[in-house]
Design a protein around this motif. Structure first.
Motif, PDB file in Angstrom:
ATOM      1  N   ILE A 106       9.235 131.150  42.304  1.00 17.51           N
ATOM      2  CA  ILE A 106       8.467 132.169  41.573  1.00 17.51           C
ATOM      3  C   ILE A 106       8.857 132.169  40.104  1.00 17.51           C
ATOM      4  O   ILE A 106       9.961 131.726  39.734  1.00 17.51           O
ATOM      5  N   ASP A 107       7.976 132.708  39.275  1.00 21.63           N
ATOM      6  CA  ASP A 107       8.312 133.130  37.918  1.00 21.63           C
ATOM      7  C   ASP A 107       8.363 134.655  37.968  1.00 21.63           C
ATOM      8  O   ASP A 107       7.700 135.265  38.827  1.00 21.63           O
ATOM      9  N   VAL A 108       9.079 135.276  37.066  1.00 25.42           N
ATOM     10  CA  VAL A 108       9.111 136.739  37.019  1.00 25.42           C
ATOM     11  C   VAL A 108       8.771 137.192  35.608  1.00 25.42           C
ATOM     12  O   VAL A 108       9.392 136.747  34.632  1.00 25.42           O
TER      13      VAL A 108
ATOM     14  N   ARG B 150       3.441 127.996  40.729  1.00 25.28           N
ATOM     15  CA  ARG B 150       4.254 129.106  41.228  1.00 25.28           C
ATOM     16  C   ARG B 150       3.587 130.444  41.030  1.00 25.28           C
ATOM     17  O   ARG B 150       3.015 130.697  39.966  1.00 25.28           O
TER      18      ARG B 150
ATOM     19  N   THR C 130      13.447 128.700  42.734  1.00 24.89           N
ATOM     20  CA  THR C 130      12.467 127.764  42.153  1.00 24.89           C
ATOM     21  C   THR C 130      11.043 128.053  42.601  1.00 24.89           C
ATOM     22  O   THR C 130      10.127 127.319  42.251  1.00 24.89           O
TER      23      THR C 130
ATOM     24  N   MET D  33       3.290 129.729  31.889  1.00 25.81           N
ATOM     25  CA  MET D  33       3.508 130.029  33.302  1.00 25.81           C
ATOM     26  C   MET D  33       3.222 128.756  34.116  1.00 25.81           C
ATOM     27  O   MET D  33       2.269 128.059  33.886  1.00 25.81           O
ATOM     28  N   SER D  34       4.090 128.472  35.033  1.00 21.25           N
ATOM     29  CA  SER D  34       3.890 127.308  35.893  1.00 21.25           C
ATOM     30  C   SER D  34       2.715 127.622  36.797  1.00 21.25           C
ATOM     31  O   SER D  34       2.664 128.639  37.470  1.00 21.25           O
TER      32      SER D  34
END
Lengths: 92, 92
Positions: free
Chosen positions: B37-39, B5, B35, B1-2
């Motif tokens: 969020i991650d889901v 974000r 760019t 996970m970034s």
């Protein structure tokens, strides 16, 4: 994120518009492993298309020079979380 | 996970076969916030359909008695990560 379950991370390039491919792969993996994994869709840039699980790189488009097929990803995941499982005729 | 974000987590019921809906919502959110969020697609059971971001519950099917529309989720996310942004005519 569920602590017990490993997370498969699909890191895909937004410049190349690979969200649809990443979401397709996510659904393939979550259909085959409906309760054993979480899948993280993580946007990136620069032509990236990488699939990792719990931090281990399973597939890199740059290394392989192509996109991954669901079958090879499912086998790589199966080998790590459920080695004895037979994935059935299409993904064996 | 970034790290930078936030992660939007979509927790959906596999017994109810809500993967397709969860993946659709994921793609809607990642199209609007390509760019930022991650889901995470996180399977669950018992009729769950919940959307949270960085641990904060944004929507619960049980509480609302219905499924979320992409528009209300996008607004909730926008309000938290980019309050001044205009989401455009369809998601304003």
């Amino acid at each position: 994120m569920s602590d017990a379950r490993p997370t498969v991370r699909i890191h895909y390039c937004t410049q190349c518009r690979w969200l649809a491919r990443a979401a397709w792969i996510a659904q393939e993996l979550l259909t085959t492993f409906p309760t054993q994994i979480d899948v993280l869709l993580a946007p990136g840039t620069g032509g990236v298309f990488e699939v990792s699980m719990s931090g281990e790189l399973l597939f890199s488009r740059k290394d392989a020079g192509r996109f991954p097929e669901p079958k090879e990803l499912k086998q790589a995941i199966r080998d790590r979380i459920d080695p004895d499982r037979d994935l059935g005729h299409s993904d064996r």
